[in-house]
Design a protein around this motif. Structure first.
Motif, PDB file in Angstrom:
ATOM      1  N   SER A 105      -2.366  17.671  46.785  1.00 14.81           N
ATOM      2  CA  SER A 105      -2.410  18.799  45.868  1.00 14.81           C
ATOM      3  C   SER A 105      -1.491  19.880  46.422  1.00 14.81           C
ATOM      4  N   ALA A 106      -1.092  20.807  45.563  1.00 18.18           N
ATOM      5  CA  ALA A 106      -0.193  21.870  46.021  1.00 18.18           C
ATOM      6  C   ALA A 106      -0.397  23.122  45.171  1.00 18.18           C
ATOM      7  N   ALA A 107      -0.328  24.267  45.825  1.00 21.13           N
ATOM      8  CA  ALA A 107      -0.304  25.556  45.125  1.00 21.13           C
ATOM      9  C   ALA A 107       0.675  26.436  45.887  1.00 21.13           C
ATOM     10  N   VAL A 108       1.758  26.817  45.234  1.00 22.96           N
ATOM     11  CA  VAL A 108       2.841  27.542  45.892  1.00 22.96           C
ATOM     12  C   VAL A 108       3.258  28.725  45.029  1.00 22.96           C
ATOM     13  N   VAL A 109       3.513  29.867  45.686  1.00 26.37           N
ATOM     14  CA  VAL A 109       4.007  31.044  44.968  1.00 26.37           C
ATOM     15  C   VAL A 109       5.263  31.554  45.651  1.00 26.37           C
ATOM     16  N   ARG A 110       6.106  32.189  44.863  1.00 26.93           N
ATOM     17  CA  ARG A 110       7.286  32.879  45.399  1.00 26.93           C
ATOM     18  C   ARG A 110       7.225  34.325  44.918  1.00 26.93           C
ATOM     19  N   LEU A 111       7.196  35.244  45.881  1.00 31.53           N
ATOM     20  CA  LEU A 111       7.129  36.664  45.558  1.00 31.53           C
ATOM     21  C   LEU A 111       8.503  37.175  45.150  1.00 31.53           C
ATOM     22  N   LYS A 112       8.524  37.891  44.031  1.00 34.50           N
ATOM     23  CA  LYS A 112       9.736  38.573  43.598  1.00 34.50           C
ATOM     24  C   LYS A 112       9.429  40.067  43.558  1.00 34.50           C
ATOM     25  N   ASP A 113      10.392  40.883  43.130  1.00 37.35           N
ATOM     26  CA  ASP A 113      10.188  42.328  43.171  1.00 37.35           C
ATOM     27  C   ASP A 113       9.008  42.781  42.322  1.00 37.35           C
ATOM     28  N   GLN A 114       8.923  42.280  41.100  1.00 38.90           N
ATOM     29  CA  GLN A 114       7.869  42.720  40.194  1.00 38.90           C
ATOM     30  C   GLN A 114       7.053  41.560  39.624  1.00 38.90           C
ATOM     31  N   SER A 115       7.289  40.368  40.119  1.00 38.53           N
ATOM     32  CA  SER A 115       6.612  39.207  39.537  1.00 38.53           C
ATOM     33  C   SER A 115       6.331  38.155  40.591  1.00 38.53           C
ATOM     34  N   LEU A 116       5.621  37.119  40.150  1.00 37.97           N
ATOM     35  CA  LEU A 116       5.198  36.021  41.015  1.00 37.97           C
ATOM     36  C   LEU A 116       5.539  34.714  40.318  1.00 37.97           C
ATOM     37  N   GLU A 117       6.451  33.950  40.899  1.00 36.44           N
ATOM     38  CA  GLU A 117       6.737  32.601  40.407  1.00 36.44           C
ATOM     39  C   GLU A 117       5.731  31.660  41.063  1.00 36.44           C
ATOM     40  N   TRP A 118       5.194  30.703  40.306  1.00 36.26           N
ATOM     41  CA  TRP A 118       4.164  29.839  40.881  1.00 36.26           C
ATOM     42  C   TRP A 118       4.242  28.426  40.325  1.00 36.26           C
ATOM     43  N   ILE A 119       3.692  27.497  41.100  1.00 30.75           N
ATOM     44  CA  ILE A 119       3.562  26.112  40.647  1.00 30.75           C
ATOM     45  C   ILE A 119       2.314  25.522  41.282  1.00 30.75           C
ATOM     46  N   GLN A 120       1.671  24.606  40.565  1.00 27.99           N
ATOM     47  CA  GLN A 120       0.394  24.049  41.029  1.00 27.99           C
ATOM     48  C   GLN A 120       0.269  22.605  40.579  1.00 27.99           C
ATOM     49  N   SER A 121      -0.359  21.785  41.457  1.00 31.36           N
ATOM     50  CA  SER A 121      -0.670  20.399  41.127  1.00 31.36           C
ATOM     51  C   SER A 121      -1.957  20.018  41.830  1.00 31.36           C
ATOM     52  N   GLY A 122      -2.787  19.197  41.181  1.00 28.30           N
ATOM     53  CA  GLY A 122      -4.036  18.777  41.788  1.00 28.30           C
ATOM     54  C   GLY A 122      -5.098  19.850  41.712  1.00 28.30           C
ATOM     55  N   ASP A 123      -5.937  19.951  42.765  1.00 25.71           N
ATOM     56  CA  ASP A 123      -7.056  20.889  42.719  1.00 25.71           C
ATOM     57  C   ASP A 123      -6.876  22.091  43.637  1.00 25.71           C
ATOM     58  N   ALA A 124      -5.658  22.342  44.111  1.00 27.10           N
ATOM     59  CA  ALA A 124      -5.391  23.591  44.820  1.00 27.10           C
ATOM     60  C   ALA A 124      -5.405  24.739  43.809  1.00 27.10           C
ATOM     61  N   VAL A 125      -5.731  25.947  44.278  1.00 31.30           N
ATOM     62  CA  VAL A 125      -6.055  27.051  43.378  1.00 31.30           C
ATOM     63  C   VAL A 125      -5.196  28.280  43.659  1.00 31.30           C
ATOM     64  N   ILE A 126      -4.793  28.969  42.577  1.00 32.48           N
ATOM     65  CA  ILE A 126      -4.147  30.283  42.673  1.00 32.48           C
ATOM     66  C   ILE A 126      -4.937  31.236  41.796  1.00 32.48           C
ATOM     67  N   ILE A 127      -5.386  32.361  42.378  1.00 29.55           N
ATOM     68  CA  ILE A 127      -6.157  33.353  41.637  1.00 29.55           C
ATOM     69  C   ILE A 127      -5.518  34.727  41.824  1.00 29.55           C
ATOM     70  N   LEU A 128      -5.315  35.439  40.724  1.00 31.92           N
ATOM     71  CA  LEU A 128      -4.876  36.831  40.763  1.00 31.92           C
ATOM     72  C   LEU A 128      -6.105  37.725  40.650  1.00 31.92           C
ATOM     73  N   ILE A 129      -6.228  38.689  41.553  1.00 37.16           N
ATOM     74  CA  ILE A 129      -7.317  39.662  41.494  1.00 37.16           C
ATOM     75  C   ILE A 129      -6.696  41.028  41.206  1.00 37.16           C
ATOM     76  N   TYR A 130      -7.188  41.685  40.164  1.00 41.32           N
ATOM     77  CA  TYR A 130      -6.589  42.930  39.712  1.00 41.32           C
ATOM     78  C   TYR A 130      -7.264  44.143  40.336  1.00 41.32           C
ATOM     79  N   GLU A 131      -6.645  45.301  40.166  1.00 40.29           N
ATOM     80  CA  GLU A 131      -7.122  46.535  40.782  1.00 40.29           C
ATOM     81  C   GLU A 131      -8.528  46.905  40.333  1.00 40.29           C
ATOM     82  N   ASP A 132      -8.922  46.496  39.127  1.00 40.67           N
ATOM     83  CA  ASP A 132     -10.260  46.822  38.630  1.00 40.67           C
ATOM     84  C   ASP A 132     -11.317  45.798  39.056  1.00 40.67           C
ATOM     85  N   GLY A 133     -10.933  44.814  39.881  1.00 37.52           N
ATOM     86  CA  GLY A 133     -11.872  43.810  40.360  1.00 37.52           C
ATOM     87  C   GLY A 133     -11.951  42.560  39.503  1.00 37.52           C
TER      88      GLY A 133
END
Length: 298
Positions: A105-133
């Motif tokens: 499985s894989a979960a990978v992100v690339r940080l950019k100036d104002q955005s996040l490029e991402w890719i995912q396969s299998g059961d690896a997880v990417i979660i965004l948590i916002y300022e309001d919780g």
């Protein structure tokens, strides 16, 4: 940990072996690219160079490709998939049979100036948590292990009644008898596990060298506006659950992370797992799974 290009961003990581002999998880941080990988070996459990499992080789192979950080993430994922196939061929694996294939499985992100490029396969997880919780799981996927874990729960209730209801040890015969029953139940899972593995890149996706893996890649780009944290992790960081669910609920995980941090979350999970060493209360494949996790705080 700091990322030189983003001095205001703080990064925490965990890479920890579980109950098994080898850690088949892998983690990368290369400039602005961050990722986790969860390898799985073939069902024949064959070992290869330096006594490594196929899962270990698969996760490290994929991670090494992503660390090059020189193409869009979907191209790197395809290259990683091809590299896994090349490794299997060079190690003499009969790739005509799915049960022989290594995967990750894989979960990978690339940080950019104002955005996040991402890719995912299998059961690896990417979660965004916002300022309001609030939070958003980038891939809301069915758990391909749900049927297997549900069967395990049913076997526990049938063969060790009462064992899965409390955190105390089951009072069913002596320890030798208990272990024999547990081994019997795990034996009954073998066919189900083989069935799930045969569904790779048919009913769910993983990087395992098959070209069809590319069709199961999940990818995108997200704005970082109002994002306070990004969590990237393998399923070893999942909070044990008494009842398997078709889709995982991450509310408790997010709440614990915000209260205790990444290390505190991990310690809480390990503590719960230690109280259920035979996986009779909360069905899972081993007492402690490997963990690869990255927490990014903006």
């Amino acid at each position: 940990m700091e990322i030189k290009r983003y001095p205001k961003i703080k990064v925490q990581t965990i890479l920890e072996k579980g109950t098994a002999v080898q850690n088949e998880d892998f983690l990368i941080i290369q400039d602005n690219i961050l990722g986790v990988f969860d390898g799985a070996t073939s069902l024949n459990s064959q070992k290869f160079d330096q006594n490594q499992t196929g899962g270990t080789i698969a996760s490290h192979t994929a991670g090494a490709v992503f660390k090059k950080n020189h193409f869009p993430l979907n191209q790197l994922a395809c290259q990683a998939n091809d590299a896994i196939m090349a490794q299997m061929v060079s190690n003499g694996v009969d790739t005509s049979k799915k049960e022989n294939l290594w995967c990750t499985s894989a979960a990978v992100v690339r940080l950019k100036d104002q955005s996040l490029e991402w890719i995912q396969s299998g059961d690896a997880v990417i979660i965004l948590i916002y300022e309001d919780g609030s939070h958003r799981v980038l891939v809301d996927r069915k758990d391909h292990d749900h049927e297997t874990l549900t069967l395990w729960k049913k076997l526990v209730r049938t063969h060790l009644p009462g064992a899965g209801k409390t955190h105390s040890s089951p009072k069913h015969g002596n320890q030798t008898d208990q272990q024999q029953v547990i081994d019997l139940m795990r034996g009954k899972l073998a066919g189900q596990i083989r069935k799930v593995r045969s569904g790779m890149n048919i009913t769910y996706g993983v990087l395992n060298g098959e070209k069809t893996a590319e069709e199961f890649l999940n990818q995108g780009e997200e704005t970082l506006d109002r994002v306070a944290h990004v969590l990237i992790f393998t399923d070893g960081l999942s909070i044990p659950q008494p009842e398997p669910k078709p889709r995982k609920d991450f509310n408790d995980l997010i709440r614990t992370y915000l209260n205790l941090g990444l290390e505190g979350l991990k310690q809480m999970i390990r503590s719960q797992e230690e109280k259920d060493p035979h996986c009779l209360i909360c069905p899972r494949f081993k007492c402690h799974d490997d963990i690869a996790a990255i927490a990014v705080r903006f």
